[in-house]
Design a protein around this motif. Structure first.
Motif, PDB file in Angstrom:
ATOM      1  N   LEU A 167       7.659  16.495   2.380  1.00 23.94           N
ATOM      2  CA  LEU A 167       6.288  16.420   1.852  1.00 23.94           C
ATOM      3  C   LEU A 167       5.577  15.186   2.392  1.00 23.94           C
ATOM      4  CD1 LEU A 167       6.751  17.182  -1.967  1.00 23.94           C
ATOM      5  CD2 LEU A 167       5.357  18.493  -0.359  1.00 23.94           C
ATOM      6  N   ALA A 168       6.321  14.081   2.432  1.00 25.99           N
ATOM      7  CA  ALA A 168       5.720  12.809   2.809  1.00 25.99           C
ATOM      8  C   ALA A 168       5.311  12.780   4.282  1.00 25.99           C
ATOM      9  CB  ALA A 168       6.693  11.671   2.510  1.00 25.99           C
ATOM     10  N   THR A 212      -1.042  18.068   0.962  1.00 27.18           N
ATOM     11  CA  THR A 212      -2.147  17.836   0.025  1.00 27.18           C
ATOM     12  C   THR A 212      -1.896  16.577  -0.799  1.00 27.18           C
ATOM     13  OG1 THR A 212      -1.022  19.289  -1.510  1.00 27.18           O
ATOM     14  CG2 THR A 212      -2.816  20.257  -0.214  1.00 27.18           C
ATOM     15  N   LYS A 213      -0.705  16.009  -0.645  1.00 26.91           N
ATOM     16  CA  LYS A 213      -0.404  14.768  -1.376  1.00 26.91           C
ATOM     17  C   LYS A 213      -1.248  13.617  -0.853  1.00 26.91           C
ATOM     18  CE  LYS A 213       3.803  15.520  -3.555  1.00 26.91           C
ATOM     19  NZ  LYS A 213       3.356  15.848  -4.883  1.00 26.91           N
ATOM     20  N   ASP A 214      -1.596  12.701  -1.748  1.00 26.23           N
ATOM     21  CA  ASP A 214      -2.409  11.567  -1.305  1.00 26.23           C
ATOM     22  C   ASP A 214      -1.568  10.618  -0.448  1.00 26.23           C
ATOM     23  OD1 ASP A 214      -1.609   9.110  -3.346  1.00 26.23           O
ATOM     24  OD2 ASP A 214      -1.340  11.113  -4.194  1.00 26.23           O
ATOM     25  N   ILE A 215      -2.246   9.831   0.361  1.00 25.87           N
ATOM     26  CA  ILE A 215      -1.566   8.967   1.335  1.00 25.87           C
ATOM     27  C   ILE A 215      -0.722   7.901   0.640  1.00 25.87           C
ATOM     28  CG2 ILE A 215      -3.541   7.387   1.655  1.00 25.87           C
ATOM     29  CD1 ILE A 215      -1.287   8.546   4.521  1.00 25.87           C
ATOM     30  N   GLN A 216      -1.145   7.457  -0.552  1.00 27.30           N
ATOM     31  CA  GLN A 216      -0.386   6.422  -1.256  1.00 27.30           C
ATOM     32  C   GLN A 216       0.993   6.957  -1.683  1.00 27.30           C
ATOM     33  OE1 GLN A 216      -1.557   3.270  -1.378  1.00 27.30           O
ATOM     34  NE2 GLN A 216       0.435   2.654  -2.161  1.00 27.30           N
ATOM     35  N   THR A 217       0.991   8.150  -2.267  1.00 30.09           N
ATOM     36  CA  THR A 217       2.269   8.744  -2.692  1.00 30.09           C
ATOM     37  C   THR A 217       3.164   8.984  -1.481  1.00 30.09           C
ATOM     38  OG1 THR A 217       1.120   9.826  -4.508  1.00 30.09           O
ATOM     39  CG2 THR A 217       3.291  10.686  -3.951  1.00 30.09           C
ATOM     40  N   ARG A 218       2.578   9.535  -0.417  1.00 36.51           N
ATOM     41  CA  ARG A 218       3.369   9.790   0.793  1.00 36.51           C
ATOM     42  C   ARG A 218       3.942   8.485   1.338  1.00 36.51           C
ATOM     43  NH1 ARG A 218      -0.448  12.361   4.934  1.00 36.51           N
ATOM     44  NH2 ARG A 218       1.438  12.433   6.195  1.00 36.51           N
ATOM     45  N   SER A 219       3.115   7.450   1.352  1.00 35.28           N
ATOM     46  CA  SER A 219       3.565   6.168   1.904  1.00 35.28           C
ATOM     47  C   SER A 219       4.671   5.548   1.060  1.00 35.28           C
ATOM     48  CB  SER A 219       2.388   5.191   1.991  1.00 35.28           C
ATOM     49  OG  SER A 219       1.423   5.721   2.853  1.00 35.28           O
ATOM     50  N   GLY A 265      -2.147   4.811   6.633  1.00 39.61           N
ATOM     51  CA  GLY A 265      -0.731   4.599   6.305  1.00 39.61           C
ATOM     52  C   GLY A 265      -0.366   3.127   6.236  1.00 39.61           C
ATOM     53  N   LEU A 266      -0.876   2.348   7.197  1.00 41.58           N
ATOM     54  CA  LEU A 266      -0.581   0.912   7.247  1.00 41.58           C
ATOM     55  C   LEU A 266      -0.958   0.214   5.931  1.00 41.58           C
ATOM     56  CD1 LEU A 266      -0.051  -1.801   8.931  1.00 41.58           C
ATOM     57  CD2 LEU A 266      -2.492  -1.709   9.421  1.00 41.58           C
ATOM     58  N   GLN A 267      -2.205   0.423   5.503  1.00 40.44           N
ATOM     59  CA  GLN A 267      -2.670  -0.215   4.258  1.00 40.44           C
ATOM     60  C   GLN A 267      -1.847   0.266   3.075  1.00 40.44           C
ATOM     61  OE1 GLN A 267      -4.707   0.992   6.542  1.00 40.44           O
ATOM     62  NE2 GLN A 267      -6.395  -0.423   6.897  1.00 40.44           N
ATOM     63  N   ALA A 268      -1.578   1.573   3.040  1.00 42.24           N
ATOM     64  CA  ALA A 268      -0.858   2.139   1.886  1.00 42.24           C
ATOM     65  C   ALA A 268       0.558   1.565   1.796  1.00 42.24           C
ATOM     66  CB  ALA A 268      -0.827   3.659   1.999  1.00 42.24           C
ATOM     67  N   VAL A 269       1.252   1.469   2.936  1.00 39.33           N
ATOM     68  CA  VAL A 269       2.616   0.933   2.905  1.00 39.33           C
ATOM     69  C   VAL A 269       2.597  -0.549   2.515  1.00 39.33           C
ATOM     70  CG1 VAL A 269       4.619   0.335   4.320  1.00 39.33           C
ATOM     71  CG2 VAL A 269       3.577   2.573   4.573  1.00 39.33           C
ATOM     72  N   MET A 270       1.660  -1.282   3.119  1.00 38.78           N
ATOM     73  CA  MET A 270       1.639  -2.732   2.866  1.00 38.78           C
ATOM     74  C   MET A 270       1.126  -3.074   1.460  1.00 38.78           C
ATOM     75  SD  MET A 270       3.102  -4.133   5.429  1.00 38.78           S
ATOM     76  CE  MET A 270       2.807  -5.875   5.097  1.00 38.78           C
ATOM     77  N   SER A 271       0.513  -2.110   0.779  1.00 38.44           N
ATOM     78  CA  SER A 271       0.048  -2.394  -0.585  1.00 38.44           C
ATOM     79  C   SER A 271       1.197  -2.336  -1.590  1.00 38.44           C
ATOM     80  CB  SER A 271      -1.054  -1.411  -0.991  1.00 38.44           C
ATOM     81  OG  SER A 271      -0.490  -0.149  -1.274  1.00 38.44           O
ATOM     82  N   ILE A 272       2.363  -1.860  -1.170  1.00 34.01           N
ATOM     83  CA  ILE A 272       3.515  -1.804  -2.086  1.00 34.01           C
ATOM     84  C   ILE A 272       4.116  -3.209  -2.170  1.00 34.01           C
ATOM     85  CG2 ILE A 272       5.753  -0.717  -2.546  1.00 34.01           C
ATOM     86  CD1 ILE A 272       4.780   1.548  -0.589  1.00 34.01           C
ATOM     87  N   GLN A 273       4.007  -3.798  -3.334  1.00 37.41           N
ATOM     88  CA  GLN A 273       4.432  -5.189  -3.496  1.00 37.41           C
ATOM     89  C   GLN A 273       5.955  -5.329  -3.436  1.00 37.41           C
ATOM     90  OE1 GLN A 273       2.286  -7.952  -3.973  1.00 37.41           O
ATOM     91  NE2 GLN A 273       0.799  -6.410  -3.332  1.00 37.41           N
TER      92      GLN A 273
END
Ligand SMILES: [Fe+2]
Ligand SMILES: [Fe+2]
Length: 309
Positions: free
Chosen positions: A75-76, A82-89, A133-141
């Motif tokens: 899915l990711a 249809t999944k949002d980029i944050q969940t996929r990331s 994807g870059l922003q979404a992955v890097m937003s995970i603390q």
């Protein structure tokens, strides 16, 4: 019953789990999450805060767990999902982190290494083909200051920097990201780092800390499945362009270009993750203290990357 351990980093995303997940407390298995629930939001955050790396499932649920992981990852990576980029990331970041932990725990297993290598290629593709994807992955603390999470962050920045530098050799970028994933293997099981900041270490501790690049490389250099470039990155990621790094005070000309990229990105993520600096403060600090240590073009382009996060 012999419970089977699973990595917490594989439990991201909103998919319902099809197994019961246990935590081990004082040698007792406590049911933490029932089948039918998911690891969204708070639940995962709480586990991270506890620095819990492993959970447990009943042996008969192992197939169900593998199905869950497989479905999650498919899915990711599906660009039409249809999944949002944050969940996929989050799922993808967790999967990469789990691969790093696998290699750290079993560097002698070619299977773990080759799995991480293959996944590194998919990861580069994901970042290159998903602008957010870059922003979404890097937003995970990286709240628990995990070395494996730091590896994923450095790899993510390294891929972004290599794009900015106009590099196009996909095979090289795959190995560059794999090297970045694994660069701090020498800190795996370190008794002092990252618990203690380098600024708080005494002379002996600092010496031990500074041996991590060489020691990490030494421990895996006889493993035939490790690529030469990955070994070089592990060995050279603390070196600096002006010869002020360690362990061998190599200079820009002597360093592999991939090591130079990882070195710059490593310093940036160290500031954000282990020194708790905001991205603005980290950019400022890198500009002030690291001019000369890294090629100026790297610093400027990496700052451009970080400012978009
Ligand atoms: Fe390091
Ligand atoms: Fe590092």
């Amino acid at each position: 019953m012999d419970y089977v351990s699973i990595r917490v980093s594989t439990l991201r995303g909103d998919q319902k789990i099809n197994f019961d997940a246990y935590v081990k407390i004082n040698d007792k298995m406590i049911l933490y999450l029932r089948r039918g629930d998911s690891f969204e939001g708070n639940r995962l955050q709480r586990l991270k805060e506890k620095k819990l790396k492993k959970m447990f499932i009943e042996p008969q649920d192992e197939i169900g767990y593998r199905d869950y992981m497989q479905k999650n990852i498919e899915l990711a990576y599906d660009n039409n999902s249809t999944k949002d980029i944050q969940t996929r990331s989050e799922i993808i970041q967790g999967q990469q982190q789990s691969n790093v932990e696998d290699v750290f725990d079993n560097p002698e297993l070619a299977e773990s290494y080759l799995n991480a290598k293959d996944a590194a290629g998919k990861y580069v593709q994901f970042l290159v083909s998903n602008a957010k994807g870059l922003q979404a992955v890097m937003s995970i603390q990286n709240t628990d200051k995990s070395i494996s999470h730091h590896g994923v962050s450095v790899a993510t920045l390294s891929v972004a920097l290599s794009q900015k530098l106009g590099l196009t050799d996909t095979k090289m970028i795959q190995l560059l990201s794999l090297g970045a994933f694994l660069h701090d293997y020498g800190h795996h099981e370190s008794p002092i780092y990252p618990r203690k900041k380098t600024s708080e270490m005494n002379a002996d501790e600092l010496l031990l800390y500074q041996s991590h690049a060489q020691e990490g490389a030494k421990k895996v250099q006889d493993k035939k499945h490790f690529d030469q470039l990955v070994l070089r990155i592990i060995n050279e990621h603390e070196e600096c362009a002006d010869g002020s790094g360690y362990p061998r005070n190599l200079t820009e000309k002597q360093l592999d270009p991939a090591s130079l990229i990882v070195s710059t990105c490593n310093n940036m993520d160290k500031l954000m993750t282990f020194e708790n600096l905001s991205k603005e403060a980290a950019c400022k600090q890198l500009m002030l203290n690291s001019v000369g240590k890294h090629p100026l073009g790297h610093i400027q382009k990496l700052i451009e990357v970080v400012k978009t996060l």
